[in-house]
Write an enzyme that holds these catalytic residues in place. Structure first.
Site, PDB file in Angstrom:
ATOM      1  CE  LYS A 187      -3.788   2.354   2.442  1.00  0.00           C
ATOM      2  NZ  LYS A 187      -4.710   2.334   3.419  1.00  0.00           N
TER       3      LYS A 187
ATOM      4  CE  LYS B 229       5.320   2.069  -8.057  1.00  0.00           C
ATOM      5  NZ  LYS B 229       4.878   0.462  -8.732  1.00  0.00           N
ATOM      6  CB  THR B 230      -1.186   8.117  -5.859  1.00  0.00           C
ATOM      7  OG1 THR B 230      -0.964   7.948  -4.611  1.00  0.00           O
ATOM      8  CG2 THR B 230      -1.409   6.805  -6.580  1.00  0.00           C
TER       9      THR B 230
ATOM     10  CB  CYS C 150      -1.476  22.705   5.212  1.00  0.00           C
ATOM     11  SG  CYS C 150      -0.761  20.861   5.259  1.00  0.00           S
TER      12      CYS C 150
ATOM     13  CG  PHE D 175       3.215  15.659   5.306  1.00  0.00           C
ATOM     14  CD1 PHE D 175       2.702  16.907   5.460  1.00  0.00           C
ATOM     15  CD2 PHE D 175       2.086  14.493   5.466  1.00  0.00           C
ATOM     16  CE1 PHE D 175       1.704  17.240   5.546  1.00  0.00           C
ATOM     17  CE2 PHE D 175       0.841  15.077   5.188  1.00  0.00           C
ATOM     18  CZ  PHE D 175       0.285  16.347   5.100  1.00  0.00           C
ATOM     19  N   GLY D 176       7.129  16.191   4.226  1.00  0.00           N
ATOM     20  CA  GLY D 176       8.680  16.220   4.199  1.00  0.00           C
ATOM     21  C   GLY D 176       8.673  17.479   5.345  1.00  0.00           C
ATOM     22  CG  ASP D 177      10.978  16.978   8.202  1.00  0.00           C
ATOM     23  OD1 ASP D 177       9.683  16.729   7.927  1.00  0.00           O
ATOM     24  OD2 ASP D 177      11.809  16.301   9.110  1.00  0.00           O
TER      25      ASP D 177
ATOM     26  CG  LEU E  40      -6.680  13.976   5.093  1.00  0.00           C
ATOM     27  CD1 LEU E  40      -6.575  15.413   5.488  1.00  0.00           C
ATOM     28  CD2 LEU E  40      -5.188  13.786   4.157  1.00  0.00           C
TER      29      LEU E  40
ATOM     30  CG  HIS F 130      -0.512  24.046   0.960  1.00  0.00           C
ATOM     31  ND1 HIS F 130       0.682  24.011   1.387  1.00  0.00           N
ATOM     32  CD2 HIS F 130      -1.284  22.952   1.460  1.00  0.00           C
ATOM     33  CE1 HIS F 130       0.756  22.976   2.325  1.00  0.00           C
ATOM     34  NE2 HIS F 130      -0.327  22.137   2.221  1.00  0.00           N
TER      35      HIS F 130
ATOM     36  N   PRO G  79      -1.989  15.871  -4.666  1.00  0.00           N
ATOM     37  CG  PRO G  79      -1.283  13.855  -5.622  1.00  0.00           C
ATOM     38  CD  PRO G  79      -1.147  14.627  -4.476  1.00  0.00           C
ATOM     39  CB  ALA G  80      -6.666  14.246  -4.977  1.00  0.00           C
TER      40      ALA G  80
ATOM     41  CG  ASN H  80       1.621  19.094   2.504  1.00  0.00           C
ATOM     42  OD1 ASN H  80       2.141  19.960   3.331  1.00  0.00           O
ATOM     43  ND2 ASN H  80       0.398  18.759   2.460  1.00  0.00           N
TER      44      ASN H  80
END
Length: 386
Positions: A60, A66-67, A169, A220-222, A272, A308, A312-313, A341
């Site tokens: 998963k 990938k998405t 965000c 997510f990233g920093d 979420l 922001h 992608p959705a 993000n």
């Protein structure tokens, strides 16, 4: 061939005059932790570090990676931290103290580096900064990171400080709105707005009961960002590139549970809702038109867009709903691809890419900055390119 004005300056480098007493962005900077993770290596590393044996979870996560369209991200988390704090990768461990021992100094260090880069671009001494706004959803302490940052930067001890904590965000856009108000109500002021985020508080082993953990791991990233805001730029000393014309915040009643974050002994647990993109889609056009009306704008495709990239959705839904031309959200997609993000920071990465894009011949004068977060809260700013 570039058009030439009477002073022999290339047409695409000419600057529009800023509006008197209107807040402008005078400089921008960013910073990241040292560890860069290409997305194709994330799954193996995350599964190894959390000692996950569930093949279905790994599959998963591979699909999610990938998405997301993310290609690279930066992270504070590293092998040295896990060696020192192995309990972070153990399900059910009470680790909030350990997480804050890592996160609190890390976010200030990144904010410091981003602020230095921003001040260097600005070109004036740090002691000319009159206000500091510090945005983070990644640290908890008293005094807050704003005081540590002001001290490390050598700001005056009478600098006015504002902390904006746990906005998620939309925090960066909120910071811009607050900075705009301060700048326009305090002539001559110069506001350093800095945002800094790390995923340390939310890092944990995967669990089928918490599917959003995998979304966070894949997306997510920093990092950190900083901008300097002020009115009436000093000719020859400051180079404004964007004007903050009008700002609006709005929440959608009854949507508090769509994005839910809860601080526990194990860190932050996020949930979420699947209907988040739909909620944004249902309300975004009216929100945008409210901002655009201040400049009598009606055509979405005659503007630039600094959105922001929550994922992608959300970008796809916004593009479809507003019938935006292909490429209008390219700066948002590029920031998502390059950094993931990064919560409150990401709007500034988009704006930095947009600054370069608007230098091209025929760049739009007006645009919108948009961010979305818990509430569901919309933050929007009508921008004017200079």
């Amino acid at each position: 061939m570039s058009k030439i004005d009477n002073n022999n300056a290339p047409w695409h480098r000419l600057k529009r005059a800023s509006t008197p007493r209107q807040a402008t962005v005078l400089a921008i900077g960013k910073a990241f932790p040292r560890q860069l993770i290409p997305q194709e290596y994330l799954v193996e590393g995350y599964i190894r570090d959390t000692k996950c044996q569930d093949v279905s979870i790994k599959e998963k996560l591979e699909r999610l990676c990938k998405t997301t369209t993310v290609k690279t991200r930066y992270t504070v988390m590293c092998k040295e931290i896990l060696d020192q704090y192995p309990e972070l990768a153990t399900e059910g461990s009470s680790t909030i103290r350990q997480r804050l021992e890592i996160a609190n100094p890390a976010v200030v260090e990144m904010a410091f580096e981003a602020s230095l880069a921003c001040i260097k671009e600005w070109g004036r001494p740090a002691t000319d900064i009159t206000h500091i706004i510090y945005v983070s959803s990644s640290e908890i302490r008293l005094p807050g990171g704003d005081l540590y940052l002001a001290s490390e930067l050598g700001l005056r001890n009478d600098v006015s400080r504002v902390m904006l904590y746990f906005l998620g965000c939309y925090g960066g856009a909120t910071g811009l709105r607050v900075a705009k108000d301060i700048a326009e109500n305090n002539p001559g002021s110069r506001i350093l707005l800095t945002t800094s985020e790390t995923t340390i508080l939310g890092f944990r082993p995967p669990n089928k009961a918490r599917p959003y953990d995998l979304v966070g791991a894949a997306l997510f990233g920093d990092g950190a960002a900083a901008v300097i805001i002020g009115t009436d730029p000093v000719t020859g000393k400051e180079s404004p590139f964007m004007e903050l014309s009008y700002a609006v915040q709005q929440f959608l009643p009854g949507t508090q549970s769509v994005i839910d974050g809860c601080l526990t002994e194990e860190g932050i647990n996020f949930k979420l809702g699947r209907d988040l993109p739909q909620k944004i889609e249902d309300n975004i056009e009216e929100f945008c038109r409210k901002l655009m009306s201040k400049a009598s704008l009606t055509d979405f495709n005659e503007m630039f867009w600094a959105v922001h990239p929550g994922g992608p959705a959300i970008l796809n839904r916004l593009e479809s709903t507003l019938k935006l031309n292909k490429g209008k959200l390219e700066c948002s997609r590029k920031a998502l691809k390059d950094f993931g993000n990064v919560s409150s920071n990401t709007i500034f990465y988009v704006m930095e890419y947009m600054r370069e894009e608007l230098k091209r011949e025929g760049g739009e004068e007006w645009g919108l900055a948009l961010a979305f977060g818990p509430g569901i809260t919309f933050e929007g700013i009508l921008l004017r390119s200079l």
